[in-house]
Design an enzyme around this catalytic site. Structure first.
Site, PDB file in Angstrom:
ATOM      1  N   TYR A   1     -14.808   1.898   9.509  1.00  0.00           N
ATOM      2  CA  TYR A   1     -13.370   2.175   9.628  1.00  0.00           C
ATOM      3  C   TYR A   1     -13.037   2.626  11.060  1.00  0.00           C
ATOM      4  O   TYR A   1     -12.183   2.032  11.717  1.00  0.00           O
ATOM      5  CB  TYR A   1     -13.013   3.267   8.627  1.00  0.00           C
ATOM      6  CG  TYR A   1     -11.548   3.639   8.567  1.00  0.00           C
ATOM      7  CD1 TYR A   1     -10.598   2.742   8.096  1.00  0.00           C
ATOM      8  CD2 TYR A   1     -11.123   4.912   8.952  1.00  0.00           C
ATOM      9  CE1 TYR A   1      -9.255   3.093   8.017  1.00  0.00           C
ATOM     10  CE2 TYR A   1      -9.786   5.277   8.864  1.00  0.00           C
ATOM     11  CZ  TYR A   1      -8.856   4.367   8.396  1.00  0.00           C
ATOM     12  OH  TYR A   1      -7.535   4.716   8.314  1.00  0.00           O
TER      13      TYR A   1
ATOM     14  N   LYS B   1     -10.851   0.525  13.918  1.00  0.00           N
ATOM     15  CA  LYS B   1      -9.584   1.020  14.473  1.00  0.00           C
ATOM     16  C   LYS B   1      -9.669   1.115  15.988  1.00  0.00           C
ATOM     17  O   LYS B   1      -8.700   0.810  16.699  1.00  0.00           O
ATOM     18  CB  LYS B   1      -9.251   2.394  13.882  1.00  0.00           C
ATOM     19  CG  LYS B   1      -8.903   2.344  12.402  1.00  0.00           C
ATOM     20  CD  LYS B   1      -7.587   1.628  12.153  1.00  0.00           C
ATOM     21  CE  LYS B   1      -7.192   1.698  10.688  1.00  0.00           C
ATOM     22  NZ  LYS B   1      -5.938   0.974  10.413  1.00  0.00           N
TER      23      LYS B   1
ATOM     24  N   ASP C   1      -4.515 -12.735   2.486  1.00  0.00           N
ATOM     25  CA  ASP C   1      -5.459 -11.897   3.226  1.00  0.00           C
ATOM     26  C   ASP C   1      -5.156 -12.083   4.717  1.00  0.00           C
ATOM     27  O   ASP C   1      -5.350 -13.180   5.254  1.00  0.00           O
ATOM     28  CB  ASP C   1      -6.891 -12.348   2.900  1.00  0.00           C
ATOM     29  CG  ASP C   1      -7.930 -11.476   3.591  1.00  0.00           C
ATOM     30  OD1 ASP C   1      -7.626 -10.899   4.660  1.00  0.00           O
ATOM     31  OD2 ASP C   1      -9.056 -11.381   3.063  1.00  0.00           O
TER      32      ASP C   1
ATOM     33  N   ASN D   1      -4.576 -11.680  14.156  1.00  0.00           N
ATOM     34  CA  ASN D   1      -3.543 -12.530  13.550  1.00  0.00           C
ATOM     35  C   ASN D   1      -2.159 -11.892  13.645  1.00  0.00           C
ATOM     36  O   ASN D   1      -1.164 -12.570  13.905  1.00  0.00           O
ATOM     37  CB  ASN D   1      -3.901 -12.828  12.091  1.00  0.00           C
ATOM     38  CG  ASN D   1      -5.095 -13.765  11.984  1.00  0.00           C
ATOM     39  OD1 ASN D   1      -5.329 -14.580  12.878  1.00  0.00           O
ATOM     40  ND2 ASN D   1      -5.862 -13.641  10.907  1.00  0.00           N
TER      41      ASN D   1
ATOM     42  N   ARG E   1      -9.092  10.798  -1.687  1.00  0.00           N
ATOM     43  CA  ARG E   1      -8.476  11.674  -0.697  1.00  0.00           C
ATOM     44  C   ARG E   1      -8.162  13.021  -1.367  1.00  0.00           C
ATOM     45  O   ARG E   1      -7.866  13.088  -2.564  1.00  0.00           O
ATOM     46  CB  ARG E   1      -7.239  11.022  -0.104  1.00  0.00           C
ATOM     47  CG  ARG E   1      -7.641   9.806   0.741  1.00  0.00           C
ATOM     48  CD  ARG E   1      -6.513   9.251   1.566  1.00  0.00           C
ATOM     49  NE  ARG E   1      -5.880   8.091   0.962  1.00  0.00           N
ATOM     50  CZ  ARG E   1      -5.165   7.200   1.629  1.00  0.00           C
ATOM     51  NH1 ARG E   1      -4.998   7.316   2.919  1.00  0.00           N
ATOM     52  NH2 ARG E   1      -4.605   6.185   1.020  1.00  0.00           N
TER      53      ARG E   1
ATOM     54  N   ALA F   1      -1.161   0.575  12.970  1.00  0.00           N
ATOM     55  CA  ALA F   1      -1.501   1.860  12.347  1.00  0.00           C
ATOM     56  C   ALA F   1      -2.933   2.216  12.701  1.00  0.00           C
ATOM     57  O   ALA F   1      -3.886   1.724  12.112  1.00  0.00           O
ATOM     58  CB  ALA F   1      -1.356   1.764  10.831  1.00  0.00           C
TER      59      ALA F   1
ATOM     60  N   GLY G   1       0.827  -1.210   0.000  1.00  0.00           N
ATOM     61  CA  GLY G   1       0.000   0.000   0.000  1.00  0.00           C
ATOM     62  C   GLY G   1       0.857   1.253   0.000  1.00  0.00           C
ATOM     63  O   GLY G   1       2.082   1.195  -0.084  1.00  0.00           O
ATOM     64  N   PHE G   2       0.192   2.381   0.121  1.00  0.00           N
ATOM     65  CA  PHE G   2       0.878   3.675   0.111  1.00  0.00           C
ATOM     66  C   PHE G   2       1.892   3.740   1.273  1.00  0.00           C
ATOM     67  O   PHE G   2       3.117   3.811   1.043  1.00  0.00           O
ATOM     68  CB  PHE G   2      -0.182   4.785   0.197  1.00  0.00           C
ATOM     69  CG  PHE G   2       0.331   6.137   0.564  1.00  0.00           C
ATOM     70  CD1 PHE G   2       1.393   6.717  -0.120  1.00  0.00           C
ATOM     71  CD2 PHE G   2      -0.276   6.855   1.594  1.00  0.00           C
ATOM     72  CE1 PHE G   2       1.858   7.991   0.231  1.00  0.00           C
ATOM     73  CE2 PHE G   2       0.172   8.130   1.945  1.00  0.00           C
ATOM     74  CZ  PHE G   2       1.247   8.684   1.275  1.00  0.00           C
TER      75      PHE G   2
ATOM     76  N   THR H   1      -1.821  11.926   5.807  1.00  0.00           N
ATOM     77  CA  THR H   1      -0.470  11.853   5.240  1.00  0.00           C
ATOM     78  C   THR H   1      -0.576  11.778   3.722  1.00  0.00           C
ATOM     79  O   THR H   1      -1.507  11.176   3.196  1.00  0.00           O
ATOM     80  CB  THR H   1       0.244  10.606   5.801  1.00  0.00           C
ATOM     81  OG1 THR H   1       0.294  10.743   7.224  1.00  0.00           O
ATOM     82  CG2 THR H   1       1.647  10.476   5.262  1.00  0.00           C
TER      83      THR H   1
HETATM   84  P1  NAD Z   1      -3.499   1.796   1.307  1.00  0.00           P
HETATM   85  O1  NAD Z   1      -4.879   1.404   0.906  1.00  0.00           O
HETATM   86  O2  NAD Z   1      -2.626   2.396   0.281  1.00  0.00           O
HETATM   87  O3  NAD Z   1      -2.734   0.563   1.931  1.00  0.00           O
HETATM   88  C1  NAD Z   1      -3.347  -0.485   2.636  1.00  0.00           C
HETATM   89  C2  NAD Z   1      -2.743  -1.788   2.137  1.00  0.00           C
HETATM   90  O4  NAD Z   1      -3.289  -2.853   2.913  1.00  0.00           O
HETATM   91  C3  NAD Z   1      -3.075  -2.066   0.675  1.00  0.00           C
HETATM   92  O5  NAD Z   1      -1.915  -2.471  -0.015  1.00  0.00           O
HETATM   93  C4  NAD Z   1      -4.108  -3.185   0.756  1.00  0.00           C
HETATM   94  O6  NAD Z   1      -4.116  -3.994  -0.390  1.00  0.00           O
HETATM   95  C5  NAD Z   1      -3.658  -3.909   2.016  1.00  0.00           C
HETATM   96  N1  NAD Z   1      -4.714  -4.675   2.670  1.00  0.00           N
HETATM   97  C6  NAD Z   1      -5.947  -4.244   3.045  1.00  0.00           C
HETATM   98  N2  NAD Z   1      -6.636  -5.260   3.604  1.00  0.00           N
HETATM   99  C7  NAD Z   1      -5.817  -6.344   3.598  1.00  0.00           C
HETATM  100  C8  NAD Z   1      -5.950  -7.689   4.037  1.00  0.00           C
HETATM  101  N3  NAD Z   1      -7.081  -8.137   4.604  1.00  0.00           N
HETATM  102  N4  NAD Z   1      -4.908  -8.526   3.868  1.00  0.00           N
HETATM  103  C9  NAD Z   1      -3.751  -8.096   3.298  1.00  0.00           C
HETATM  104  N5  NAD Z   1      -3.563  -6.827   2.866  1.00  0.00           N
HETATM  105  C10 NAD Z   1      -4.600  -5.979   3.012  1.00  0.00           C
HETATM  106  O7  NAD Z   1      -3.669   2.787   2.555  1.00  0.00           O
HETATM  107  P2  NAD Z   1      -2.542   3.602   3.360  1.00  0.00           P
HETATM  108  O8  NAD Z   1      -2.873   5.035   3.239  1.00  0.00           O
HETATM  109  O9  NAD Z   1      -1.197   3.120   3.016  1.00  0.00           O
HETATM  110  O10 NAD Z   1      -2.890   3.163   4.854  1.00  0.00           O
HETATM  111  C11 NAD Z   1      -2.127   2.169   5.538  1.00  0.00           C
HETATM  112  C12 NAD Z   1      -2.552   2.097   6.995  1.00  0.00           C
HETATM  113  O11 NAD Z   1      -2.363   3.363   7.622  1.00  0.00           O
HETATM  114  C13 NAD Z   1      -4.023   1.728   7.164  1.00  0.00           C
HETATM  115  O12 NAD Z   1      -4.160   0.906   8.298  1.00  0.00           O
HETATM  116  C14 NAD Z   1      -4.666   3.069   7.439  1.00  0.00           C
HETATM  117  O13 NAD Z   1      -5.818   2.923   8.220  1.00  0.00           O
HETATM  118  C15 NAD Z   1      -3.574   3.801   8.190  1.00  0.00           C
HETATM  119  N6  NAD Z   1      -3.710   5.268   8.084  1.00  0.00           N
HETATM  120  C16 NAD Z   1      -3.356   5.938   6.941  1.00  0.00           C
HETATM  121  C17 NAD Z   1      -3.497   7.322   6.882  1.00  0.00           C
HETATM  122  C18 NAD Z   1      -3.080   8.133   5.676  1.00  0.00           C
HETATM  123  O14 NAD Z   1      -3.167   9.363   5.709  1.00  0.00           O
HETATM  124  N7  NAD Z   1      -2.603   7.536   4.604  1.00  0.00           N
HETATM  125  C19 NAD Z   1      -4.036   8.013   7.967  1.00  0.00           C
HETATM  126  C20 NAD Z   1      -4.416   7.293   9.094  1.00  0.00           C
HETATM  127  C21 NAD Z   1      -4.237   5.921   9.148  1.00  0.00           C
END
Ligand code: NAD
Length: 317
Positions: free
Chosen positions: A149, A153, A60, A103, A190, A118, A14-15, A179
């Protein structure tokens, strides 16, 4: 972190997970990214696939985490994160924030590893105090559309705390505020990627409501620094990590249009239900306990992000 560690990054494609993986590999650690690509993509970590320090497992994490061998750190960054994504995948979001967290905690417990979850500023809901510090319990609608969501969390935070108090698992909770940076998906809803994409294409900027609602925006490199500082520490948190630089959505839209040099106009669309009015982290705790504060100005971060979207036109389609 010090000596070479073996780090399992849940949501590593992910990001945020990809930026964490990149930094860890760069520091000489071994990274096993686990992802089911529900919102992430292999292309986010393609550049790491050549190094023996990095591997990617498709799974998953709500069903289980198929990682063998010793583990020093588990970073739980798997979850749909943008409103568009978690509204499209409500049950998956609830599962990964409950079963996925369970898990991940079991894996950490079995290995005596540090576990970082996170969490999010969304646990504060539509906050009644401003800025938000960690002692504030939040103002969340448990049955509103965003609850899939927010409450996942909040449950995750409770589960992490339960493992720490019951089993002594070395856990840490980070509450991440908005972020941004390279590798965000332009269509994930976003504000920043949306405004950048629209500006680059000269399309109207879609602003929710009158644009007076605020967010505080942190550049991804700063966030990674903060998370790794918490990983190296042993405190449980929760710790806010974010940039206190607060800006209204209207000002942000106009700023991005100016930085891009675009002629896009602004159009107003309906504001989402339960959209928070204000958001700003109190980062006193992170500064005191982790010696962390953001280093990159919002303007510099926006410039880098715009440059990335400009040089990756395929993703702005
Ligand atoms: P994102 O969607 O880019 O990344 C999440 C990743 O998790 C993806 O690659 C997705 O495929 C993977 N994923 C989701 N469910 C899954 C599962 N059941 N099994 C395996 N992989 C799974 O989002 P992000 O912005 O990178 O966010 C990452 C974490 O940070 C998340 O937990 C999010 O809640 C938290 N977060 C992000 C922000 C932000 O500003 N980007 C802010 C607050 C919290």
């Amino acid at each position: 972190m010090g000596n070479q560690q073996r780090v399992v990054v849940l949501g590593g494609a992910g990001f945020l997970g990809s930026h964490l993986s990149e930094r860890l590999v760069g520091e000489g650690h071994e990274v096993v990214a686990v992802d089911n690509f529900i919102t992430g993509s292999e292309s986010n970590v393609e550049h790491l696939s050549g190094t023996p320090l990095f591997s990617l497992v498709e799974a998953d994490v709500s069903d289980g985490i198929p990682v063998e061998g010793p583990v020093d750190v588990v970073l739980h960054f798997a979850s749909p994160a943008s409103p568009i994504d978690y509204l499209e995948f409500p049950i998956e979001t609830l599962k990964v924030g409950s079963l996925g967290t369970l898990n991940g905690l079991e894996l950490a417990r079995a290995n005596d590893a540090r576990f970082i979850m996170a969490s999010t500023s969304e646990v504060y809901g539509d906050p009644q105090i401003h800025p938000q510090h960690e002692d504030y319990w939040g103002y969340v609608n448990p049955v509103g559309p965003r609850s899939v969501y927010d409450e996942a969390k909040r449950f995750s935070e409770a589960l992490v705390t339960g493992f720490r108090t019951t089993y002594g698992t070395n856990t840490g909770i980070v509450r991440i505020f908005n972020t941004f940076g390279p590798r965000m998906r332009p269509n994930d809803g976003r504000a920043i990627p949306n405004f950048v994409r629209q500006s680059l294409r000269g399309e109207p900027i879609t602003l929710a409501g009158d644009g007076s609602q605020t967010r505080s925006i942190c550049y991804v490199d700063d966030l990674v620094d903060g998370i790794l500082a918490l990983t190296r520490a042993s405190i449980p948190g929760p710790v806010n990590i974010g940039n206190p630089h607060e800006i209204s959505m209207l000002d942000l839209a106009q700023w991005i249009v100016k930085l891009v040099g675009s002629s896009s106009e602004t159009v107003h669309i309906e504001r989402p239900v339960d959209d928070p009015t204000v958001r700003r982290p109190d980062i006193t705790l992170a500064t005191r306990e982790l010696g962390w504060e953001p280093q990159i100005s919002a303007e510099e971060g926006l410039r880098r992000t715009i440059e990335w979207f400009r040089t990756h036109p395929d993703v702005t389609r």
